[in-house]
Design a protein around this motif. Structure first.
Motif, mmCIF file in Angstrom:
data_model
loop_
_atom_site.group_PDB
_atom_site.id
_atom_site.type_symbol
_atom_site.label_atom_id
_atom_site.label_comp_id
_atom_site.label_asym_id
_atom_site.label_seq_id
_atom_site.Cartn_x
_atom_site.Cartn_y
_atom_site.Cartn_z
ATOM 1 N N VAL A 1 0.839 -1.194 0.000
ATOM 2 C CA VAL A 1 0.000 0.000 0.000
ATOM 3 C C VAL A 1 0.877 1.248 0.000
ATOM 4 C CG1 VAL A 1 -1.830 1.219 1.234
ATOM 5 C CG2 VAL A 1 -1.713 -1.286 1.331
ATOM 6 N N GLU A 2 0.588 2.175 -0.906
ATOM 7 C CA GLU A 2 1.363 3.423 -0.943
ATOM 8 C C GLU A 2 0.575 4.534 -0.239
ATOM 9 O OE1 GLU A 2 1.587 2.732 -5.088
ATOM 10 O OE2 GLU A 2 0.351 4.436 -5.611
ATOM 11 N N GLU A 3 1.294 5.403 0.444
ATOM 12 C CA GLU A 3 0.626 6.499 1.161
ATOM 13 C C GLU A 3 0.183 7.586 0.195
ATOM 14 O OE1 GLU A 3 3.214 7.648 4.365
ATOM 15 O OE2 GLU A 3 3.041 5.609 5.185
ATOM 16 N N ILE B 1 -1.563 -0.574 -29.603
ATOM 17 C CA ILE B 1 -1.409 0.151 -28.337
ATOM 18 C C ILE B 1 -0.929 -0.796 -27.243
ATOM 19 C CG2 ILE B 1 -3.159 1.896 -28.836
ATOM 20 C CD1 ILE B 1 -4.637 -0.065 -26.460
ATOM 21 N N ASN B 2 -0.401 -0.183 -26.203
ATOM 22 C CA ASN B 2 -0.036 -0.889 -24.991
ATOM 23 C C ASN B 2 -1.325 -1.378 -24.326
ATOM 24 O OD1 ASN B 2 0.806 -1.639 -22.432
ATOM 25 N ND2 ASN B 2 0.977 0.487 -21.709
ATOM 26 N N ALA B 3 -1.457 -2.700 -24.196
ATOM 27 C CA ALA B 3 -2.675 -3.268 -23.616
ATOM 28 C C ALA B 3 -2.616 -3.338 -22.091
ATOM 29 C CB ALA B 3 -2.924 -4.651 -24.214
ATOM 30 N N LEU C 1 4.552 6.143 -27.250
ATOM 31 C CA LEU C 1 4.041 7.498 -27.065
ATOM 32 C C LEU C 1 2.740 7.434 -26.271
ATOM 33 C CD1 LEU C 1 4.528 10.452 -27.848
ATOM 34 C CD2 LEU C 1 3.218 10.021 -29.943
ATOM 35 N N GLU C 2 2.790 7.888 -25.007
ATOM 36 C CA GLU C 2 1.608 7.808 -24.156
ATOM 37 C C GLU C 2 0.604 8.903 -24.516
ATOM 38 O OE1 GLU C 2 0.751 5.445 -22.271
ATOM 39 O OE2 GLU C 2 -0.822 6.262 -21.014
ATOM 40 N N LYS C 3 -0.651 8.511 -24.678
ATOM 41 C CA LYS C 3 -1.766 9.439 -24.976
ATOM 42 C C LYS C 3 -1.405 10.423 -26.097
ATOM 43 C CE LYS C 3 -4.029 7.725 -21.459
ATOM 44 N NZ LYS C 3 -3.470 7.589 -20.144
ATOM 45 N N ILE D 1 5.541 4.515 -15.759
ATOM 46 C CA ILE D 1 6.253 3.546 -16.604
ATOM 47 C C ILE D 1 6.078 3.895 -18.078
ATOM 48 C CG2 ILE D 1 4.419 1.764 -16.843
ATOM 49 C CD1 ILE D 1 7.009 -0.159 -16.149
ATOM 50 N N GLU D 2 4.902 4.448 -18.415
ATOM 51 C CA GLU D 2 4.607 4.753 -19.817
ATOM 52 C C GLU D 2 5.433 5.941 -20.311
ATOM 53 O OE1 GLU D 2 2.413 4.540 -17.385
ATOM 54 O OE2 GLU D 2 0.950 2.974 -17.850
ATOM 55 N N ARG D 3 5.669 6.911 -19.424
ATOM 56 C CA ARG D 3 6.391 8.124 -19.849
ATOM 57 C C ARG D 3 7.875 8.090 -19.486
ATOM 58 N NH1 ARG D 3 2.062 11.686 -21.162
ATOM 59 N NH2 ARG D 3 0.164 10.947 -20.151
HETATM 60 N N1 GDD Z 1 -0.620 1.614 -7.221
HETATM 61 C C1 GDD Z 1 -0.876 2.535 -8.149
HETATM 62 N N2 GDD Z 1 -0.419 3.818 -7.956
HETATM 63 N N3 GDD Z 1 -1.581 2.189 -9.250
HETATM 64 C C2 GDD Z 1 -1.829 3.148 -10.175
HETATM 65 C C3 GDD Z 1 -1.391 4.477 -10.035
HETATM 66 C C4 GDD Z 1 -0.639 4.815 -8.850
HETATM 67 O O1 GDD Z 1 -0.233 5.972 -8.619
HETATM 68 N N4 GDD Z 1 -1.816 5.185 -11.114
HETATM 69 C C5 GDD Z 1 -2.497 4.317 -11.892
HETATM 70 N N5 GDD Z 1 -2.523 3.100 -11.322
HETATM 71 C C6 GDD Z 1 -3.149 1.878 -11.856
HETATM 72 C C7 GDD Z 1 -4.629 2.063 -12.176
HETATM 73 O O2 GDD Z 1 -5.422 1.634 -11.075
HETATM 74 C C8 GDD Z 1 -4.813 1.135 -13.369
HETATM 75 O O3 GDD Z 1 -5.112 -0.183 -12.981
HETATM 76 C C9 GDD Z 1 -3.460 1.145 -14.044
HETATM 77 O O4 GDD Z 1 -2.519 1.605 -13.070
HETATM 78 C C10 GDD Z 1 -3.406 2.058 -15.283
HETATM 79 O O5 GDD Z 1 -3.875 3.347 -14.921
HETATM 80 P P1 GDD Z 1 -5.077 4.046 -15.723
HETATM 81 O O6 GDD Z 1 -5.354 5.330 -15.045
HETATM 82 O O7 GDD Z 1 -6.195 3.100 -15.938
HETATM 83 O O8 GDD Z 1 -4.325 4.382 -17.076
HETATM 84 P P2 GDD Z 1 -4.940 4.513 -18.547
HETATM 85 O O9 GDD Z 1 -6.033 3.549 -18.777
HETATM 86 O O10 GDD Z 1 -5.247 5.945 -18.788
HETATM 87 O O11 GDD Z 1 -3.655 4.110 -19.447
HETATM 88 C C11 GDD Z 1 -2.928 2.932 -19.202
HETATM 89 O O12 GDD Z 1 -3.607 1.802 -19.699
HETATM 90 C C12 GDD Z 1 -3.785 1.759 -21.132
HETATM 91 C C13 GDD Z 1 -4.476 0.446 -21.476
HETATM 92 O O13 GDD Z 1 -5.697 0.380 -20.835
HETATM 93 C C14 GDD Z 1 -1.541 3.062 -19.864
HETATM 94 O O14 GDD Z 1 -0.763 1.958 -19.437
HETATM 95 C C15 GDD Z 1 -1.661 3.080 -21.388
HETATM 96 O O15 GDD Z 1 -0.361 3.069 -21.981
HETATM 97 C C16 GDD Z 1 -2.422 1.854 -21.856
HETATM 98 O O16 GDD Z 1 -2.615 1.904 -23.266
#
Ligand code: GDD
Ligand code: MG
Length: 386
Positions: A86-88, A176-178, A164-166, A199-201
């Motif tokens: 768990v992160e704070e 795309i990254n799944a 390239l993220e978003k 990780i994406e950026r």
């Molecule tokens: N523990 C933790 N801490 N988890 C996080 C955090 C954080 O600060 N930020 C996001 N997450 C988790 C979210 O709960 C989710 O399960 C996952 O990381 C991805 O975050 P999203 O907020 O859902 O990102 P997205 O949907 O806009 O984009 C991501 O997913 C796409 C595919 O669905 C990216 O990975 C894109 O590159 C990718 O295409």
């Protein structure tokens, strides 16, 4: 299904996001354990992991950790060992993975975004990772509109040329990254500790330019359940067995699960694909389905119609009501003759009789609406565009 010899036995599941785009479905229940066909969403991820021999999953979570822990527990019910980090403060997708460092065993590991529904062949992903020998391998899927995802371009040898993220206004189908990876532990060394890092950026573009990141393209099912529309669509896809899940076994070849103790009136019709949970009651002349999920103890009144919709546990649908393309969260109720068309009702909403809610409206938990107080006229909407 090919089974790789050295498939990772451990996985990190990222569940720290707030899931704001899925409100009011996630107003009271965190996205990872929101019911999808009556199972906590991450159960589908855990099923896929155990199917491919993964023995340990670490949930990397934020402020909602306890609510997730209460549903998933030690993982025994899902056939693997689950622990929690768990992160704070939110650490971002990379920070959250690095934060699991101490509880990961040596060797490579899977990473899952916690909102991805997929039957991706994890053994084939791991086999590609071994064969290519990079620091990481990403599961890639093709979508029509990559703008809200991580856009990936591959070289001929399967290595990632760019990440390239978003990308914003990108036109046309692209890979795309799944949101599912295999990573080597050395990747953790690229991530600063205890601060927000993506990780994406911050990681993938760097690995890509070093020629050390690979893609694995899987044509299997994939969907991110981040919005009410995709939440609903995920149900339809599970019901119509477009994605291979544990629910398929319950539905069988008839695409119908009818709990043995559900009470369906003799003149009611249940049209598959459909899932009718425990203790559900369906009144005379009602029609449920196609593509409907009724959670445990839901009630559908006489003459009501429920189609392409999800009614979670304990929802009450009044007589002659019509529900289409809508989600009713646990305990919501609608009165006689009320029509829902593209509506999302939060937990415990009490919507009186004779209302019409449509057009993507989201109603927050416990809202009470008297009888005959909201209407929706298609004509007015039409005039807007004229
Ligand atoms: N523990 C933790 N801490 N988890 C996080 C955090 C954080 O600060 N930020 C996001 N997450 C988790 C979210 O709960 C989710 O399960 C996952 O990381 C991805 O975050 P999203 O907020 O859902 O990102 P997205 O949907 O806009 O984009 C991501 O997913 C796409 C595919 O669905 C990216 O990975 C894109 O590159 C990718 O295409
Ligand atoms: Mg997402």
């Amino acid at each position: 299904m090919s089974v790789a010899r050295d498939i990772p036995r451990q996985a990190v599941i990222l569940v720290g996001g707030e899931g704001t785009r899925l409100r009011p479905i996630t107003s009271r229940v965190p996205k990872p354990v929101t019911p999808v066909v009556e199972r906590p969403f991450v159960a589908y991820i855990l099923d896929n992991l155990t199917r491919h021999g993964v023995e340990r999953a670490v949930f990397s979570s934020g402020f909602l950790a306890e609510a997730i822990q209460a549903v998933i527990g030690d993982g025994a019910a899902f056939g693997l060992e689950v622990s929690y980090v768990v992160e704070e403060e939110p650490l971002g997708t990379a920070g959250a993975i690095a934060n699991c460092d101490a509880v990961l065993d040596e060797g490579s590991f899977f990473v899952f975004n916690g909102d991805v529904l997929s039957d991706v062949d994890l053994s084939a992903l791991a086999a590609t990772h071994l064969e290519k020998g990079g620091m990481g391998t990403i599961f890639l899927t093709a979508v029509d509109d990559p703008s809200r995802y991580g856009l990936v371009e591959l070289r001929e040898d399967g290595s990632v040329a760019s990440f390239l993220e978003k990308p914003g206004d990108w036109e046309g189908t692209a890979l795309i990254n799944a949101g599912v990876y295999v990573l080597e532990p050395e990747v953790l060394e690229l991530i600063p500790r205890r601060r927000l890092f993506s990780i994406e950026r911050g990681v993938f573009p760097k690995l890509a330019s070093a020629g050390s990141l690979y893609g694995y393209v899987d044509r299997g099912y994939w969907r991110d359940i981040g919005t009410p529309d995709s939440y609903l669509q995920a149900h339809f896809d599970i019901l119509s067995r477009q994605v291979d899940t544990a629910v398929a076994g319950l539905l069988g070849d008839q695409y119908l699960y009818l709990s043995p103790d559900a009470e369906v009136a003799s003149s009611a019709r249940v049209v598959p694909p459909c899932y009718i949970g425990e203790g559900v009651r369906i009144g005379e002349g009602a029609r449920v389905g196609p593509l409907a999920v009724l959670g445990g103890r839901a009630v559908v009144g006489e003459g009501a119609v429920v189609t392409e919709a999800v009614a979670q546990a304990e929802v009450v649908i009044g007589s002659y009501a019509q529900v289409e393309g809508s989600v009713l969260v646990r305990g919501a109720s609608i009165g006689a003759g009320t029509q829902l068309n593209g509506a999302v009702l939060g937990e415990g909403c009490v919507i009186g009789a004779g209302n019409r809610l449509a057009g993507g409206i989201c109603v927050y938990p416990e809202t009470e609406l008297p009888d005959n107080s909201i209407q929706f006229y298609e004509q007015l909407r039409g005039r807007e565009g004229a």
